[in-house]
Write an enzyme that holds these catalytic residues in place. Sequence first.
Site, PDB file in Angstrom:
ATOM      1  N   LYS A   1       0.859  -1.189   0.000  1.00  0.00           N
ATOM      2  CA  LYS A   1       0.000   0.000   0.000  1.00  0.00           C
ATOM      3  C   LYS A   1       0.885   1.225   0.000  1.00  0.00           C
ATOM      4  CE  LYS A   1      -3.002   2.239   3.373  1.00  0.00           C
ATOM      5  NZ  LYS A   1      -3.982   1.958   4.417  1.00  0.00           N
TER       6      LYS A   1
HETATM    7  C1  R5P Z   1      -2.205   4.590   7.987  1.00  0.00           C
HETATM    8  O1  R5P Z   1      -1.111   4.121   8.189  1.00  0.00           O
HETATM    9  C2  R5P Z   1      -3.376   3.777   8.010  1.00  0.00           C
HETATM   10  O2  R5P Z   1      -2.981   2.466   7.688  1.00  0.00           O
HETATM   11  C3  R5P Z   1      -4.546   4.156   7.121  1.00  0.00           C
HETATM   12  O3  R5P Z   1      -5.318   3.033   6.982  1.00  0.00           O
HETATM   13  C4  R5P Z   1      -4.175   4.627   5.753  1.00  0.00           C
HETATM   14  O4  R5P Z   1      -3.503   5.841   5.834  1.00  0.00           O
HETATM   15  C5  R5P Z   1      -5.368   4.701   4.769  1.00  0.00           C
HETATM   16  O5  R5P Z   1      -6.292   5.570   5.158  1.00  0.00           O
HETATM   17  P1  R5P Z   1      -6.519   6.976   4.440  1.00  0.00           P
HETATM   18  O6  R5P Z   1      -7.205   6.680   3.136  1.00  0.00           O
HETATM   19  O7  R5P Z   1      -7.398   7.709   5.406  1.00  0.00           O
HETATM   20  O8  R5P Z   1      -5.182   7.618   4.222  1.00  0.00           O
END
Ligand code: R5P
Length: 262
Positions: free
Chosen positions: A172
């Site tokens: 990710k």
């Molecule tokens: C951050 O480390 C978290 O894993 C969040 O799940 C990630 O940032 C994704 O969420 P967002 O779309 O709010 O950035």
Amino acid sequence: MDWGIKNRLSRIINPKTGHTVMLAVDHGYFLGPTSGLEKPDKTIEPLVPYADTLMLTRGVLRTSVKPDMDIPIVLRVSGGTSILSELSNEGITTSMEEAIRLNVSGIALSIFVGAEYERQTLLGLSNLVNEAEKYGIPVLAVTAVGKDMVRDSRYLGLASRIAAELGAHFVKTYYCDDFEQVVDNCPVPIVIAGGKKLPEPEALELAHNAISKGAVGVDMGRNIFQSEHPVAMIQAVRSIVHENATVKEALDLYNSVKAGKD
Ligand code: R5P
């Protein structure tokens, strides 16, 4: 790749479309009661029908997701820091036995490339992959960005590639200019985080750009659950990820669900 890992990955990334809408609701693990997630059960329940996977901690899973909800889980197993401390100083918080007991489809941890505790988090990823492969559980490496890091294709490409080299089964990262280079240089599937809340058209454009440039999906949180209409927003994101919708088509869907027409 091991049969068990492939089988679990196919519960996360839909084999029919090759894509996934992961709903990220793990923010509290370092941010505390994040806006929109104060009561995780209330946030999560109406969104589950439109998500392929939930990404969360064991605490939120146990307290806020009913065990009979039909939704695959990607369990965050790293943490140990807060927004008030050095974020890169994360360790593994949740055992493999716990992940198996909770019947998860995948596990996730953050790596902090270029940050103070880079080595600790990269060896943490390597050890986690060693353990997870014993049980056929895919590992998602989250390329977290340290305070001083620039979110450009050079840095995100470096972090994503290192994650894949150390054995992550999917990665990710963030969308950026020249994102196709990040995808091209990473031999495992990539999903993008949404990042801070944007106006809905911009968040949909972000999702569209990422999918067009090779991401297999989104692992999106704030741009869904902090939307004025989260159920409409997740459906709009889903139409881009799984149905190849244009930004305009997705926005039309958002507006019609919002207006109660769909
Ligand atoms: C951050 O480390 C978290 O894993 C969040 O799940 C990630 O940032 C994704 O969420 P967002 O779309 O709010 O950035």
